[in-house]
Design an enzyme around this catalytic site. Structure first.
Site, short mmCIF file in Angstrom:
data_model
loop_
_atom_site.label_atom_id
_atom_site.label_comp_id
_atom_site.label_asym_id
_atom_site.label_seq_id
_atom_site.Cartn_x
_atom_site.Cartn_y
_atom_site.Cartn_z
N GLU A 103 9.64 -4.17 10.07
CA GLU A 103 9.99 -2.87 9.47
C GLU A 103 10.48 -1.89 10.54
OE1 GLU A 103 7.14 -0.98 6.86
OE2 GLU A 103 8.34 0.86 6.75
N GLU A 115 -1.12 -5.30 8.71
CA GLU A 115 -0.26 -4.73 9.75
C GLU A 115 -0.84 -4.99 11.14
OE1 GLU A 115 0.57 -0.58 9.01
OE2 GLU A 115 1.26 -0.98 6.97
N ASP A 132 -1.17 -6.14 -0.19
CA ASP A 132 -1.47 -5.49 1.09
C ASP A 132 -2.97 -5.25 1.23
OD1 ASP A 132 0.59 -5.02 2.86
OD2 ASP A 132 1.21 -3.14 1.93
N ASP A 171 0.84 -1.21 0.00
CA ASP A 171 0.00 0.00 0.00
C ASP A 171 0.87 1.26 0.00
OD1 ASP A 171 0.88 -0.15 2.61
OD2 ASP A 171 -1.08 0.19 3.53
N LYS A 209 -1.16 -9.30 3.00
CA LYS A 209 -0.37 -8.83 4.14
C LYS A 209 -1.21 -7.84 4.92
CE LYS A 209 3.28 -5.85 3.75
NZ LYS A 209 2.78 -4.69 4.53
#
Ligand code: KIV
Length: 286
Positions: free
Chosen positions: A187, A120, A88, A49, A118
């Site tokens: 990250e 977060e 994402d 994204d 994916k």
């Protein structure tokens, strides 16, 4: 849309089996053209994204929609044939409930042909990761600096610089792995913490601004190509395409203005037998 059934793409189990072996090579990809160029060289293409910031000039990733992800994801699948393609889930499409996440993740998979999604977040996403995985949608986790959390973090802030933050981030990684995440992006975190997490969990870690000790690495392709106006410390620019594009545009403009371009070899000549218009015959002649 193609689901690429029976193709020779790297699969999720192939990727998981790489833990502790050769480093896993990952790059982001947003369109068919670059996907085709980089696909032979990578194991995983992430339709991140980050495209909101890189392609659309947004300040953060928060404005990215599922429709944008699907359009770019389908392009990347069409442009590639070897790498595992992960897409994402953008902000607001998976946090509300596991059922809502499944609805949107299933759309992302069905409408693009990508093999996994994916999302977060750590422990708070446990139930959702389990829900998706048990229903046939492989999930890649993403912890540490999570850009969709920018407003809570108060900026894009490196995580785990102080040891007091480590237990929560380590717990995030362990919980995601237990819930079924097949890999986890680490990250923007202290290298020592990334090393510790990589040695503690059974699934591959993919680092970005993390550590060479991760099981794989990912960068934003436009950053490593030298296309981004500024890049963070963790980016190495492997090319200077930004300067090359600007230089090519400058030369083109100068050649158009001086009529140097196009040359004769860039033009089409009409057919030889049509050089002279033929005189018409018959009744219409007068
Ligand atoms: O959106 C993205 O490109 C990402 C990578 C930076 C891991 O999440």
């Amino acid at each position: 849309m193609s689901t690429h059934a029976g193709s020779k793409r790297l699969t999720v189990p192939d990727l998981v089996a790489r833990k502790g072996k050769d480093p896993i090579v990952c790059l982001t990809s947003y369109h068919a053209h670059t996907a085709k160029l980089i696909d032979p060289h990578v194991d995983l293409l992430l339709v991140g994204d980050s495209l909101g910031m890189v392609m659309y000039g947004m300040e953060t990733t928060l404005g990215v929609t599922l429709e944008m992800m699907i359009a770019h994801g389908a392009a990347v699948v069409r442009g590639s044939k070897k790498a595992l393609v992960v897409i994402d889930l953008p902000f607001g499409t998976y946090e509300e409930s596991p059922a809502h996440a499944f609805h949107n993740a299933a759309r992302a998979i069905k409408e693009t042909g990508a093999q996994a999604v994916k999302l977060e977040g750590g422990t708070r996403m446990e139930e959702t990761v389990r829900h998706l995985t048990e229903r046939g949608i492989p999930v890649m986790g993403h912890i540490g600096l999570t850009p969709q959390n920018v407003n809570v973090m108060g900026g894009f802030k490196t995580q785990g610089l102080s040891r007091t933050e480590w237990p929560q981030i380590e717990e995030d990684a362990k919980v995601l792995a237990r819930a079924g995440a097949f890999a986890i992006v680490l990250e923007g975190m202290a290298a020592e913490l990334a090393d510790k997490i990589s040695s503690e969990i059974s699934v591959p870690t993919i680092g970005i601004g993390a550590s060479p000790g991760c099981d794989g690495q990912i960068l934003v392709t436009e950053d490593m190509l030298g296309l981004s106006p500024s890049v963070p410390k963790f980016v190495k620019e492997f090319a200077t395409l930004g300067a090359q594009i600007a230089g090519a545009a400058e030369t083109y403009a100068q050649e158009v203005r001086t009529r140097k371009f196009p040359e004769q070899k860039h033009t089409y000549a009409m057919k030889a037998d049509e050089d002279e218009p033929k005189a018409k015959s018959g009744a219409n002649r007068e």
